[in-house]
Design an enzyme around this catalytic site. Sequence first.
Site, short mmCIF file in Angstrom:
data_model
loop_
_atom_site.label_atom_id
_atom_site.label_comp_id
_atom_site.label_asym_id
_atom_site.label_seq_id
_atom_site.Cartn_x
_atom_site.Cartn_y
_atom_site.Cartn_z
N ARG A 295 -10.07 1.28 8.89
CA ARG A 295 -9.75 -0.10 9.26
C ARG A 295 -10.94 -0.80 9.91
O ARG A 295 -10.88 -2.00 10.16
CB ARG A 295 -8.60 -0.11 10.28
CG ARG A 295 -7.24 0.23 9.71
CD ARG A 295 -6.49 -1.03 9.45
NE ARG A 295 -5.15 -1.26 9.91
CZ ARG A 295 -4.04 -0.62 9.60
NH1 ARG A 295 -4.06 0.50 8.95
NH2 ARG A 295 -2.88 -1.07 9.98
N LYS B 34 0.83 -1.21 0.00
CA LYS B 34 0.00 0.00 0.00
C LYS B 34 0.86 1.26 0.00
O LYS B 34 0.68 2.14 -0.82
CB LYS B 34 -0.89 0.05 1.25
CG LYS B 34 -1.91 -1.04 1.35
CD LYS B 34 -2.80 -0.83 2.56
CE LYS B 34 -2.07 -0.83 3.88
NZ LYS B 34 -1.66 -2.10 4.43
N ARG C 266 11.61 -6.20 5.30
CA ARG C 266 11.49 -4.76 5.01
C ARG C 266 12.49 -3.93 5.82
O ARG C 266 12.65 -4.11 7.02
CB ARG C 266 10.07 -4.29 5.34
CG ARG C 266 9.90 -2.79 5.20
CD ARG C 266 8.48 -2.38 4.99
NE ARG C 266 7.62 -2.62 6.15
CZ ARG C 266 6.32 -2.37 6.15
NH1 ARG C 266 5.72 -1.94 5.06
NH2 ARG C 266 5.60 -2.59 7.23
N ARG D 114 -0.93 -8.83 13.17
CA ARG D 114 -1.43 -7.79 12.27
C ARG D 114 -2.22 -8.39 11.12
O ARG D 114 -3.25 -7.85 10.70
CB ARG D 114 -0.26 -6.94 11.73
CG ARG D 114 0.24 -5.93 12.76
CD ARG D 114 1.66 -5.50 12.48
NE ARG D 114 1.84 -4.85 11.21
CZ ARG D 114 3.00 -4.81 10.54
NH1 ARG D 114 4.08 -5.39 11.04
NH2 ARG D 114 3.09 -4.20 9.40
N ARG E 2 11.02 -1.42 11.15
CA ARG E 2 9.89 -1.00 12.00
C ARG E 2 9.77 -1.95 13.18
O ARG E 2 9.94 -3.16 13.03
CB ARG E 2 8.59 -1.05 11.18
CG ARG E 2 8.22 0.28 10.61
CD ARG E 2 7.04 0.19 9.68
NE ARG E 2 5.86 -0.46 10.25
CZ ARG E 2 4.68 -0.47 9.64
NH1 ARG E 2 4.52 0.13 8.48
NH2 ARG E 2 3.64 -1.08 10.19
P1 ADP Z 1 0.43 -2.09 8.47
O1 ADP Z 1 -0.65 -1.97 7.42
O2 ADP Z 1 1.75 -2.44 7.90
O3 ADP Z 1 0.07 -2.88 9.69
P2 ADP Z 1 0.19 0.74 9.26
O4 ADP Z 1 1.40 1.57 9.16
O5 ADP Z 1 -0.99 1.09 8.41
O6 ADP Z 1 0.75 -0.68 9.03
O7 ADP Z 1 -0.31 0.67 10.79
C1 ADP Z 1 0.54 0.31 11.85
C2 ADP Z 1 -0.25 0.26 13.15
O8 ADP Z 1 -0.84 1.55 13.42
C3 ADP Z 1 -1.44 -0.69 13.16
O9 ADP Z 1 -1.06 -2.01 13.51
C4 ADP Z 1 -2.35 -0.04 14.22
O10 ADP Z 1 -1.90 -0.31 15.53
C5 ADP Z 1 -2.16 1.44 13.97
N1 ADP Z 1 -3.15 2.01 13.00
C6 ADP Z 1 -2.85 2.58 11.79
N2 ADP Z 1 -3.97 2.98 11.16
C7 ADP Z 1 -5.01 2.67 11.99
C8 ADP Z 1 -6.41 2.82 11.89
N3 ADP Z 1 -7.01 3.38 10.81
N4 ADP Z 1 -7.19 2.37 12.93
C9 ADP Z 1 -6.63 1.82 14.02
N5 ADP Z 1 -5.29 1.63 14.16
C10 ADP Z 1 -4.48 2.06 13.17
#
Ligand code: ADP
Length: 202
Positions: free
Chosen positions: A88, A13, A122, A158, A147
């Site tokens: 999400r 993404k 990564r 996740r 990360r």
């Molecule tokens: P990935 O898709 O690789 O898990 P992101 O960078 O989108 O990573 O998100 C990392 C973390 O940030 C998630 O595991 C969550 O804890 C938090 N997070 C990000 N976006 C949201 C969201 N829209 N709602 C709730 N938690 C979020």
Amino acid sequence: MKIIMMGAPGAGKGTHAKEISKKYCIPHISTGDILREEVQKNTDLGKTAKSYMDIGKLLPDDIIIKIVKKRLQKDDCKKGYLFDGFPRTIRQAELLDTISDLEAVIYLKCQDDLIIKRLTGRRISRDGKIYNIYFDPPPPGVDVYQRDDDNEEIIKERLKVFYDTFTPLMDFYKKKNIFFEVNGDGGREVVLENIFKILDGI
Ligand code: ADP
């Protein structure tokens, strides 16, 4: 143009969102990036965010919704935006629906074994470029970091959280006829070309 990128963690993404953002001149809004910035600055929000992110869980909707509303008030969002990592949950999607007229939801579909390799491998440079020790290693001398949540245990959590919440979101956007699926397993150029074909057609 108002777009959402959806996909499991590691589906690509972020990588593709950067290119889409450039081509259509719209800001790339990644809730994960916003939260990681807060964590780095050690703000109150950052401290709360870290406690969820470290275990691969989602933050409460109210916190995320507040962040997104604030971000959308900035001038650069007037012509559109690209969300990555948001919404999400159905509650987040319903809220977004009241403040935005989305045009497309792009779902990057990827196989789990590939995802695990992409995430465990990564590495990110200080200027935000994404490398992978298996497929696209950083050149010698480039300083990279990993990360905190890119370790196998947390990746599995996740992925579980993603699949649990994805189906209702997919149904939500399918009903609105703005849901498009793209095979995210291919090389970067091919995947991006397929995304552009969809976006150029809307
Ligand atoms: P990935 O898709 O690789 O898990 P992101 O960078 O989108 O990573 O998100 C990392 C973390 O940030 C998630 O595991 C969550 O804890 C938090 N997070 C990000 N976006 C949201 C969201 N829209 N709602 C709730 N938690 C979020």
